[in-house]
Design a protein around this motif. Structure first.
Motif, PDB file in Angstrom:
ATOM      1  N   SER A  17       0.868  -1.181   0.000  1.00  0.00           N
ATOM      2  CA  SER A  17       0.000   0.000   0.000  1.00  0.00           C
ATOM      3  C   SER A  17       0.899   1.224   0.000  1.00  0.00           C
ATOM      4  O   SER A  17       2.116   1.128   0.211  1.00  0.00           O
ATOM      5  CB  SER A  17      -0.913   0.011   1.231  1.00  0.00           C
ATOM      6  OG  SER A  17      -0.142   0.113   2.425  1.00  0.00           O
ATOM      7  N   ASP A  19       1.122   3.765   2.185  1.00  0.00           N
ATOM      8  CA  ASP A  19       1.768   4.068   3.449  1.00  0.00           C
ATOM      9  C   ASP A  19       2.837   3.038   3.807  1.00  0.00           C
ATOM     10  O   ASP A  19       3.839   3.361   4.446  1.00  0.00           O
ATOM     11  CB  ASP A  19       0.742   4.204   4.571  1.00  0.00           C
ATOM     12  CG  ASP A  19      -0.178   3.000   4.685  1.00  0.00           C
ATOM     13  OD1 ASP A  19      -0.169   2.146   3.794  1.00  0.00           O
ATOM     14  OD2 ASP A  19      -0.924   2.923   5.686  1.00  0.00           O
ATOM     15  N   ARG A  55       4.979  -5.653  13.824  1.00  0.00           N
ATOM     16  CA  ARG A  55       4.067  -6.488  13.043  1.00  0.00           C
ATOM     17  C   ARG A  55       4.513  -7.934  13.218  1.00  0.00           C
ATOM     18  O   ARG A  55       5.437  -8.390  12.559  1.00  0.00           O
ATOM     19  CB  ARG A  55       4.068  -6.060  11.571  1.00  0.00           C
ATOM     20  CG  ARG A  55       3.456  -4.680  11.344  1.00  0.00           C
ATOM     21  CD  ARG A  55       1.974  -4.679  11.684  1.00  0.00           C
ATOM     22  NE  ARG A  55       1.337  -3.386  11.491  1.00  0.00           N
ATOM     23  CZ  ARG A  55       1.078  -2.519  12.480  1.00  0.00           C
ATOM     24  NH1 ARG A  55       1.430  -2.829  13.726  1.00  0.00           N
ATOM     25  NH2 ARG A  55       0.476  -1.392  12.226  1.00  0.00           N
ATOM     26  N   ARG A  62       5.953   2.920  10.703  1.00  0.00           N
ATOM     27  CA  ARG A  62       4.550   3.177  10.364  1.00  0.00           C
ATOM     28  C   ARG A  62       4.387   4.637   9.995  1.00  0.00           C
ATOM     29  O   ARG A  62       4.830   5.535  10.715  1.00  0.00           O
ATOM     30  CB  ARG A  62       3.664   2.841  11.568  1.00  0.00           C
ATOM     31  CG  ARG A  62       2.200   3.236  11.395  1.00  0.00           C
ATOM     32  CD  ARG A  62       1.427   2.151  10.694  1.00  0.00           C
ATOM     33  NE  ARG A  62       0.008   2.471  10.690  1.00  0.00           N
ATOM     34  CZ  ARG A  62      -0.612   3.152   9.730  1.00  0.00           C
ATOM     35  NH1 ARG A  62       0.084   3.604   8.697  1.00  0.00           N
ATOM     36  NH2 ARG A  62      -1.906   3.370   9.789  1.00  0.00           N
ATOM     37  N   HIS A  64       1.523   7.517   8.953  1.00  0.00           N
ATOM     38  CA  HIS A  64       0.086   7.821   8.926  1.00  0.00           C
ATOM     39  C   HIS A  64      -0.108   9.265   8.494  1.00  0.00           C
ATOM     40  O   HIS A  64       0.446  10.187   9.093  1.00  0.00           O
ATOM     41  CB  HIS A  64      -0.541   7.605  10.307  1.00  0.00           C
ATOM     42  CG  HIS A  64      -1.985   7.998  10.372  1.00  0.00           C
ATOM     43  ND1 HIS A  64      -2.950   7.410   9.589  1.00  0.00           N
ATOM     44  CD2 HIS A  64      -2.621   8.950  11.117  1.00  0.00           C
ATOM     45  CE1 HIS A  64      -4.125   7.950   9.858  1.00  0.00           C
ATOM     46  NE2 HIS A  64      -3.950   8.895  10.767  1.00  0.00           N
ATOM     47  N   GLU A  66      -2.426  12.393   8.250  1.00  0.00           N
ATOM     48  CA  GLU A  66      -3.585  12.899   8.977  1.00  0.00           C
ATOM     49  C   GLU A  66      -4.208  14.071   8.227  1.00  0.00           C
ATOM     50  O   GLU A  66      -3.506  14.954   7.732  1.00  0.00           O
ATOM     51  CB  GLU A  66      -3.169  13.353  10.381  1.00  0.00           C
ATOM     52  CG  GLU A  66      -2.537  12.250  11.217  1.00  0.00           C
ATOM     53  CD  GLU A  66      -1.963  12.789  12.511  1.00  0.00           C
ATOM     54  OE1 GLU A  66      -1.318  13.866  12.461  1.00  0.00           O
ATOM     55  OE2 GLU A  66      -2.166  12.156  13.554  1.00  0.00           O
ATOM     56  N   ASP A 127      -4.243  11.712   1.604  1.00  0.00           N
ATOM     57  CA  ASP A 127      -3.269  10.686   1.965  1.00  0.00           C
ATOM     58  C   ASP A 127      -2.742   9.955   0.729  1.00  0.00           C
ATOM     59  O   ASP A 127      -1.560   9.598   0.664  1.00  0.00           O
ATOM     60  CB  ASP A 127      -3.846   9.710   2.985  1.00  0.00           C
ATOM     61  CG  ASP A 127      -5.109   9.028   2.505  1.00  0.00           C
ATOM     62  OD1 ASP A 127      -5.699   9.485   1.514  1.00  0.00           O
ATOM     63  OD2 ASP A 127      -5.513   8.034   3.129  1.00  0.00           O
ATOM     64  N   GLY A 223       1.884  -2.031   7.635  1.00  0.00           N
ATOM     65  CA  GLY A 223       0.520  -1.781   7.208  1.00  0.00           C
ATOM     66  C   GLY A 223      -0.334  -1.330   8.388  1.00  0.00           C
ATOM     67  O   GLY A 223       0.095  -1.402   9.546  1.00  0.00           O
ATOM     68  N   ARG A 224      -1.540  -0.874   8.116  1.00  0.00           N
ATOM     69  CA  ARG A 224      -2.401  -0.365   9.193  1.00  0.00           C
ATOM     70  C   ARG A 224      -2.843  -1.474  10.140  1.00  0.00           C
ATOM     71  O   ARG A 224      -2.863  -1.296  11.354  1.00  0.00           O
ATOM     72  CB  ARG A 224      -3.630   0.326   8.583  1.00  0.00           C
ATOM     73  CG  ARG A 224      -3.293   1.550   7.756  1.00  0.00           C
ATOM     74  CD  ARG A 224      -4.545   2.212   7.208  1.00  0.00           C
ATOM     75  NE  ARG A 224      -4.217   3.336   6.340  1.00  0.00           N
ATOM     76  CZ  ARG A 224      -5.117   4.089   5.740  1.00  0.00           C
ATOM     77  NH1 ARG A 224      -6.412   3.825   5.889  1.00  0.00           N
ATOM     78  NH2 ARG A 224      -4.740   5.093   4.978  1.00  0.00           N
ATOM     79  N   ARG A 225      -3.219  -2.625   9.591  1.00  0.00           N
ATOM     80  CA  ARG A 225      -3.719  -3.712  10.422  1.00  0.00           C
ATOM     81  C   ARG A 225      -2.566  -4.524  11.003  1.00  0.00           C
ATOM     82  O   ARG A 225      -1.462  -4.529  10.462  1.00  0.00           O
ATOM     83  CB  ARG A 225      -4.640  -4.627   9.593  1.00  0.00           C
ATOM     84  CG  ARG A 225      -5.865  -3.925   9.042  1.00  0.00           C
ATOM     85  CD  ARG A 225      -6.738  -4.874   8.234  1.00  0.00           C
ATOM     86  NE  ARG A 225      -6.050  -5.377   7.033  1.00  0.00           N
ATOM     87  CZ  ARG A 225      -5.681  -6.635   6.863  1.00  0.00           C
ATOM     88  NH1 ARG A 225      -5.910  -7.538   7.820  1.00  0.00           N
ATOM     89  NH2 ARG A 225      -5.075  -7.025   5.745  1.00  0.00           N
ATOM     90  N   ASP A 226      -2.862  -5.218  12.092  1.00  0.00           N
ATOM     91  CA  ASP A 226      -1.882  -6.101  12.718  1.00  0.00           C
ATOM     92  C   ASP A 226      -2.532  -7.459  12.978  1.00  0.00           C
ATOM     93  O   ASP A 226      -2.812  -7.826  14.125  1.00  0.00           O
ATOM     94  CB  ASP A 226      -1.366  -5.494  14.023  1.00  0.00           C
ATOM     95  CG  ASP A 226      -0.243  -6.331  14.640  1.00  0.00           C
ATOM     96  OD1 ASP A 226       0.337  -7.162  13.907  1.00  0.00           O
ATOM     97  OD2 ASP A 226       0.031  -6.165  15.840  1.00  0.00           O
TER      98      ASP A 226
END
Length: 389
Positions: A17, A19, A55, A62, A64, A66, A127, A223-226
């Motif tokens: 992705s 980010d 992760r 990471r 992000h 905003e 973003d 990534g955003r999820r873990d």
């Protein structure tokens, strides 16, 4: 070696992705202050947060982006205007422009509308603009000369977007991955986003990671999820490639190409960097007459050469293998004959043996201008060389 040839290898084993790309670039040396400065100078209302993130067993960076206010609706022209104002190198602007054009074309084809009428939702937000400009300019800031990719994981399941529920990979994502190696991972969820897919496409141009290289530094972007199933991160490898001056032989057999297009194919292959090109007739399956095309190509130009071969011929594939060669020490000088500049290639062999060969193009040019046979001109030039004048 690091200064001689810097390449970047994307290893999207858990997807990719925008980010994740930014985080990985920071982890291999892109200065955080440089990225913050870029975001502050962009004509979008956005800030950036950078931090460490675990992760699974991997420590990654990471990123992000905003946004403090609702995003305005944007079409392609709106985004391209922002790119034109961005304080980044022109090469980065061109890659970012190509990325957003591809996004618009993919969305437009899927939904049946013109690319300039596409209403960007997720990929037109601040973003995504930061991700794409940050990635294209960040690669340039790192001094990377060329990008490569390993197979990108695409995941399974469904994703909810502006247009409703979509199968993974989302239709636009899969279209943007055309020409890239993919891996149908068993992992659930959207592993690769449209922004990640288009960046991988424009940066790598479909070049597959080489089998041999010297790693300089590697890094991970989170990534955003873990999820508990796998480390959700992207690895990039800053590397110096081995065998930069190596050669390979490329070979393709063609049985469905009109003969009158063969000269244009040869010219295109030579323009693409082939050191030599051979074409000869072969008998193929079922007694069909065919054309075998062979070319000697530098290893680091094989990908560009392949694109030319596919564009200018009807072949569906080709074979290649590394080759070695021995060459004499050579030099080129220019002599004057009847007012014409004639380049002469000289080869120096064992025991002082020397061979000289006038360049055909220069001989032919002089022959045409004087109305003489090219062979006669060559003979006179050779006499001049033998006399030592």
């Amino acid at each position: 070696m690091e200064e001689q040839s810097r390449s970047l290898i994307f290893d999207p084993f858990a997807g990719i992705s925008g980010d994740m790309i930014l985080g990985a670039l920071l982890d291999v040396g892109l200065p955080a202050d440089w990225l913050r400065g870029l975001v502050n100078d962009l004509p979008v209302r956005a800030g950036i947060e950078i931090g460490q993130a675990a992760r699974r067993s991997i420590n990654a960076l990471r990123v992000h982006v905003e946004t403090s206010q609702p995003e305005p609706a944007r079409h392609l022209d709106d985004v391209l205007e922002i790119i034109d104002q961005a304080p980044v190198p022109r090469s980065a602007q061109e890659l970012a422009t190509s990325a957003f054009r591809r996004l618009a074309e993919a969305e437009g084809e899927i939904h049946g509308i013109s690319p300039d009428k596409v209403h960007f939702h997720e990929v037109g937000a601040a973003d995504a603009i930061v991700d794409i400009l940050g990635a294209t300019a960040g690669v340039a800031e790192l001094g990377v000369e060329r990008c490569y990719t390993r197979p990108v994981a695409i995941g399974l399941g469904w994703v909810t977007a502006q247009h409703g529920a979509l199968p993974i990979p989302a239709p636009a994502t899969l279209k943007l991955l055309e020409g890239l190696p993919v891996s149908e991972s068993h992992l659930e969820g959207e592993l690769t986003t449209p922004t990640g897919a288009v960046l991988l496409s424009v940066l790598s141009q479909g070049r597959r990671a080489p089998s041999g290289y010297v790693p300089i530094r590697s890094g991970f972007g989170a990534g955003r999820r873990d999820p508990s199933s796998h480390p959700n991160c992207l690895r990039v490898i800053l590397a110096a490639l081995e065998m930069q001056d190596g050669l390979c032989m490329v070979q393709a057999d063609i049985d469905d190409m009109l003969p009158e297009y063969v000269p244009a194919l040869r010219e295109a292959l030579e323009a693409a960097g082939a050191l030599d090109v051979w074409m000869h007739s072969v008998q193929m399956k079922k007694g069909r007459s065919g054309l075998r095309v062979e070319a000697l190509v530098r290893q680091n130009q094989r990908d560009e050469f392949a694109r030319t071969l596919f564009s200018y011929s009807t072949t569906l594939g080709f074979r290649f293998w590394p080759v070695d060669r021995e060459v004499l020490l050579r030099s080129t000088k220019t002599i004057e004959w009847r007012g014409f500049a004639i380049r002469v290639k000289t080869g120096f062999g064992a025991e002082g043996h020397v061979t000289c060969k006038p360049e055909y193009e220069d001989i032919e040019k002089a022959a045409r201008a004087l109305g003489l046979p090219a062979l006669k001109v060559r003979q006179e030039v050779e006499k001049l060389l033998q006399s030592g004048s």
